[in-house]
Design a protein around this motif. Structure first.
Motif: not given
Length: 242
Positions: A76-90
């Motif tokens: 998936l690492d094509t240079g045109y794709t990013v990933e939400v690797t972490r998302l956290a909240s309270d």
């Protein structure tokens, strides 16, 4: 946003149970990672990012963070794709949806054609659906990221099925096939023997990992390879004699 201004407020109590106005702000990786260490249920901080975002309540308290980086899966690492690797909240209401929506808008503004993320089996994905993310695939659990070529420790997220989600432009490049994606993300490979193609687990330990699921498949593949070489040699001899 200043670290001194907000890091001391991570321990502020969640706001009262009413809808608050939330404001998305940029964050440094250090600020976002500190919040992940405090709030995330099953992941540690990542090593890097493309960008990070935070969400503030009406009083200016940090209520959630999102870290966006390169896709973990190489296919998936094509240079045109990013990933939400972490998302956290309270736990502040709508903080996760605000961050997912802002992450895609930011990525699109930077020129990326697709953004992806994963949820674990049992998580509803309501925050993603609320801002237009689409479910792409359900990925079977893997026994771990540890492989003979790259040793890794168990981080507490193995043996859990995951769901892949995305947001993308209309003209974004297509995703890899589901078979390729599953082979990339779990610790199994497909047996390359003719007529087989069954998945089997990668071996753990020293030595060269197996390429075939059984001795019979290995012998069959060897015979097929030898037959191909013999035909090529015969063809070459016939051309030389002509």
């Amino acid at each position: 946003m200043s670290r001194q201004m907000h890091l001391g407020e991570y321990l502020t109590p969640p706001p009262e149970d009413r809808q608050q106005r939330l404001r998305v702000v940029p964050l440094t990786l250090a600020d976002a990672a500190d919040a992940v260490d405090r709030w995330h249920r099953h992941h540690r901080r990542p090593q890097g990012h493309r960008f990070s975002l935070g969400v503030l309540d009406e009083a200016g308290h940090l209520r959630g963070v999102a870290i966006v980086g390169r896709p973990v899966a190489r296919s998936l690492d094509t240079g045109y794709t990013v990933e939400v690797t972490r998302l956290a909240s309270d736990g502040t209401r709508n903080a996760c949806s605000a961050l997912y929506g802002a992450a895609w808008r930011t990525a699109a503004a930077m020129g990326f054609g697709r953004i992806i993320t994963y949820t674990q089996d049992g998580e509803s994905g309501a925050s993603l659906r609320a801002v237009g993310w689409r479910q792409v695939a359900v990925l079977r659990p893997r026994t771990g990221w540890d492989t003979p070529s790259r040793r890794r420790e168990d981080r507490g997220t193995d043996r859990v099925a995951r769901i892949l989600w995305e947001q993308s432009r209309v003209d974004a490049r297509p995703l890899p096939s589901l078979a390729d994606l599953r082979n990339e993300i779990r610790n199994e490979i497909l047996c390359p023997a003719i007529g087989c193609g069954r998945p089997f687990p990668l071996g753990v330990g020293r030595g060269r990992p197996a390429r075939y699921c059984s001795t019979a498949c290995r012998v069959r593949a060897h015979r097929a390879s030898k037959a191909t070489i013999d035909r090529r040699d015969t063809t070459t001899a016939a051309i030389a004699a002509a």
